[in-house]
Design an enzyme around this catalytic site. Sequence first.
Site, PDB file in Angstrom:
ATOM      1  N   ARG A  58       0.884  -1.188   0.000  1.00 32.19           N
ATOM      2  CA  ARG A  58       0.000   0.000   0.000  1.00 32.19           C
ATOM      3  C   ARG A  58       0.906   1.217   0.000  1.00 32.19           C
ATOM      4  O   ARG A  58       1.701   1.413   0.922  1.00 32.19           O
ATOM      5  CB  ARG A  58      -0.924  -0.013   1.214  1.00 32.19           C
ATOM      6  CG  ARG A  58      -1.686   1.298   1.388  1.00 32.19           C
ATOM      7  CD  ARG A  58      -2.832   1.224   2.367  1.00 32.19           C
ATOM      8  NE  ARG A  58      -3.976   0.557   1.780  1.00 32.19           N
ATOM      9  CZ  ARG A  58      -5.236   0.690   2.201  1.00 32.19           C
ATOM     10  NH1 ARG A  58      -5.504   1.468   3.230  1.00 32.19           N
ATOM     11  NH2 ARG A  58      -6.217   0.046   1.613  1.00 32.19           N
TER      12      ARG A  58
ATOM     13  N   HIS B 155      -7.137   0.806  -6.782  1.00 34.56           N
ATOM     14  CA  HIS B 155      -7.363  -0.081  -5.625  1.00 34.56           C
ATOM     15  C   HIS B 155      -8.029  -1.369  -6.150  1.00 34.56           C
ATOM     16  O   HIS B 155      -9.196  -1.640  -5.869  1.00 34.56           O
ATOM     17  CB  HIS B 155      -8.252   0.630  -4.605  1.00 34.56           C
ATOM     18  CG  HIS B 155      -8.275   0.003  -3.246  1.00 34.56           C
ATOM     19  ND1 HIS B 155      -7.490  -1.070  -2.888  1.00 34.56           N
ATOM     20  CD2 HIS B 155      -9.016   0.301  -2.136  1.00 34.56           C
ATOM     21  CE1 HIS B 155      -7.734  -1.393  -1.620  1.00 34.56           C
ATOM     22  NE2 HIS B 155      -8.653  -0.583  -1.150  1.00 34.56           N
TER      23      HIS B 155
ATOM     24  N   GLN C 285     -10.067  -4.028  -4.038  1.00 35.14           N
ATOM     25  CA  GLN C 285     -11.396  -3.584  -3.616  1.00 35.14           C
ATOM     26  C   GLN C 285     -12.418  -3.784  -4.736  1.00 35.14           C
ATOM     27  O   GLN C 285     -13.531  -4.260  -4.493  1.00 35.14           O
ATOM     28  CB  GLN C 285     -11.319  -2.105  -3.222  1.00 35.14           C
ATOM     29  CG  GLN C 285     -12.635  -1.546  -2.723  1.00 35.14           C
ATOM     30  CD  GLN C 285     -12.998  -2.033  -1.328  1.00 35.14           C
ATOM     31  OE1 GLN C 285     -12.221  -1.892  -0.411  1.00 35.14           O
ATOM     32  NE2 GLN C 285     -14.184  -2.612  -1.184  1.00 35.14           N
TER      33      GLN C 285
ATOM     34  N   ASP D 268     -17.105   7.125  -2.226  1.00 32.65           N
ATOM     35  CA  ASP D 268     -15.852   6.944  -1.481  1.00 32.65           C
ATOM     36  C   ASP D 268     -15.638   8.234  -0.699  1.00 32.65           C
ATOM     37  O   ASP D 268     -16.330   9.234  -0.928  1.00 32.65           O
ATOM     38  CB  ASP D 268     -14.709   6.698  -2.487  1.00 32.65           C
ATOM     39  CG  ASP D 268     -13.363   6.434  -1.825  1.00 32.65           C
ATOM     40  OD1 ASP D 268     -13.321   6.192  -0.600  1.00 32.65           O
ATOM     41  OD2 ASP D 268     -12.334   6.486  -2.537  1.00 32.65           O
TER      42      ASP D 268
ATOM     43  N   CYS E 149     -16.380   1.608  -0.217  1.00 27.72           N
ATOM     44  CA  CYS E 149     -15.238   0.764   0.148  1.00 27.72           C
ATOM     45  C   CYS E 149     -14.919   0.851   1.638  1.00 27.72           C
ATOM     46  O   CYS E 149     -14.272  -0.035   2.183  1.00 27.72           O
ATOM     47  CB  CYS E 149     -14.030   1.145  -0.690  1.00 27.72           C
ATOM     48  SG  CYS E 149     -13.584   2.888  -0.548  1.00 27.72           S
TER      49      CYS E 149
ATOM     50  N   ARG F 218     -13.437  -8.998   1.221  1.00 27.02           N
ATOM     51  CA  ARG F 218     -12.023  -8.721   0.962  1.00 27.02           C
ATOM     52  C   ARG F 218     -11.193  -9.954   1.302  1.00 27.02           C
ATOM     53  O   ARG F 218     -10.272 -10.332   0.578  1.00 27.02           O
ATOM     54  CB  ARG F 218     -11.530  -7.529   1.803  1.00 27.02           C
ATOM     55  CG  ARG F 218     -12.187  -6.185   1.511  1.00 27.02           C
ATOM     56  CD  ARG F 218     -11.792  -5.621   0.161  1.00 27.02           C
ATOM     57  NE  ARG F 218     -10.354  -5.432   0.031  1.00 27.02           N
ATOM     58  CZ  ARG F 218      -9.684  -4.365   0.499  1.00 27.02           C
ATOM     59  NH1 ARG F 218     -10.333  -3.380   1.089  1.00 27.02           N
ATOM     60  NH2 ARG F 218      -8.382  -4.264   0.326  1.00 27.02           N
TER      61      ARG F 218
HETATM   62  N1   CP Z   1     -11.402  -0.221   1.889  1.00 30.68           N
HETATM   63  C1   CP Z   1     -10.146  -0.228   2.381  1.00 30.68           C
HETATM   64  O1   CP Z   1      -9.177  -0.452   1.660  1.00 30.68           O
HETATM   65  O2   CP Z   1     -10.096  -0.006   3.715  1.00 30.68           O
HETATM   66  P1   CP Z   1      -8.784   0.203   4.609  1.00 30.68           P
HETATM   67  O3   CP Z   1      -8.192   1.522   4.226  1.00 30.68           O
HETATM   68  O4   CP Z   1      -9.290   0.168   6.022  1.00 30.68           O
HETATM   69  O5   CP Z   1      -7.826  -0.915   4.324  1.00 30.68           O
HETATM   70  N1  NVA Z   2      -9.832   6.806  -1.830  1.00 31.24           N
HETATM   71  C1  NVA Z   2      -9.561   6.347  -0.499  1.00 31.24           C
HETATM   72  C2  NVA Z   2      -9.801   4.864  -0.392  1.00 31.24           C
HETATM   73  C3  NVA Z   2      -9.635   4.297   0.987  1.00 31.24           C
HETATM   74  C4  NVA Z   2      -9.824   2.808   1.022  1.00 31.24           C
HETATM   75  C5  NVA Z   2      -8.129   6.696  -0.122  1.00 31.24           C
HETATM   76  O1  NVA Z   2      -7.243   6.525  -0.974  1.00 31.24           O
HETATM   77  O2  NVA Z   2      -7.891   7.143   1.000  1.00 31.24           O
END
Ligand code: CP
Ligand code: NVA
Length: 316
Positions: free
Chosen positions: A102, A129, A132, A230, A270, A298
Amino acid sequence: MPTRHFLKDTDFTREEVAQIFGLAARLKRERGTHEKPLAGQTWALIFSKSSTRTRVSFEVGIHELGGNPLFLNRNDIQIGRGESVEDTAKVLSRFVHGLIVRTYEQSEVERLAAAGTIPIVNALTDFLHPCQIYTDAFTLTERWAGNGDRLASLKGRKIAFLGDTACNMAYSWILGAALFGMKISLAGPAQFAPGPEIDAQLAQDGLPKNYHFTTDPYEAVKDADVVYTDVWVSMGKEEETKERIRVMSPYQVTAKLFAAAKPDAYFMHCLPAHAGEEVEQAVLDNPRCIIFDEAENRLHVQKAIMATLAAARPRA
Ligand code: CP
Ligand code: NVA
């Protein structure tokens, strides 16, 4: 056979996605008794951003597949002090069997994949992502496919994406919709319209520009089977919070807006959600809000993705 990675939605073919969804469904049914294809392996997670669902579902998933999860906060390892991405990939390839990442730049997961010899999984970048989106699509097939073909049940369905339509979730859904044969309409402020980078990605994948953008949220949700939103302030964009909330407020998914979609439409997010910002609490309380099924899945979908990548890994 080259090492396979999952860096973007389009890294698997439709046939492979169908297999992944089938495997995810079986792993979900047989949780606790299924095979352990990662037995004897260690899979590391390098996270540069916060996470609840992604971190926990990957750590639990690796464990349930028989492997050992190793969580590495970026700031605790030398990459956080300037060791190169390439050297990090080469070193970790000598120790572990897969890497869940990440981070900010999409180019970082691409560089890790290019330099290392182990599967790399994109667990969210600023651009995409994909874990997701696969999970969201799988969650919809649980409702729409019955005992039939999962991917066929997605074909022709319409998703409406509201709010920040230039974020990782919007872009991954544009790619996902193209892959799954879904229609996608996005509504948000003009300055957050999808940018040339996602058009370039579609072109690179040989896919037509499939999406419709509008500044009118009611136009986007008309005839939609899914209403999706989102957060308005993605991780890394915190300094823009005030302006984002100001311009995105008209795109809040209210009960009234949700009611303008198809009468049997689902609401998805998400998570994490900010009730009162991008979504009204009444929508989160609606029985057609399926956010916690999304979150649970997930685990099952990512287990299927890791098992697929592990099986494809060339043996030394
Ligand atoms: N939806 C998602 O990726 O959540 P987190 O940021 O909690 O991992
Ligand atoms: N768009 C959001 C998604 C979180 C799962 C972010 O990048 O923070």
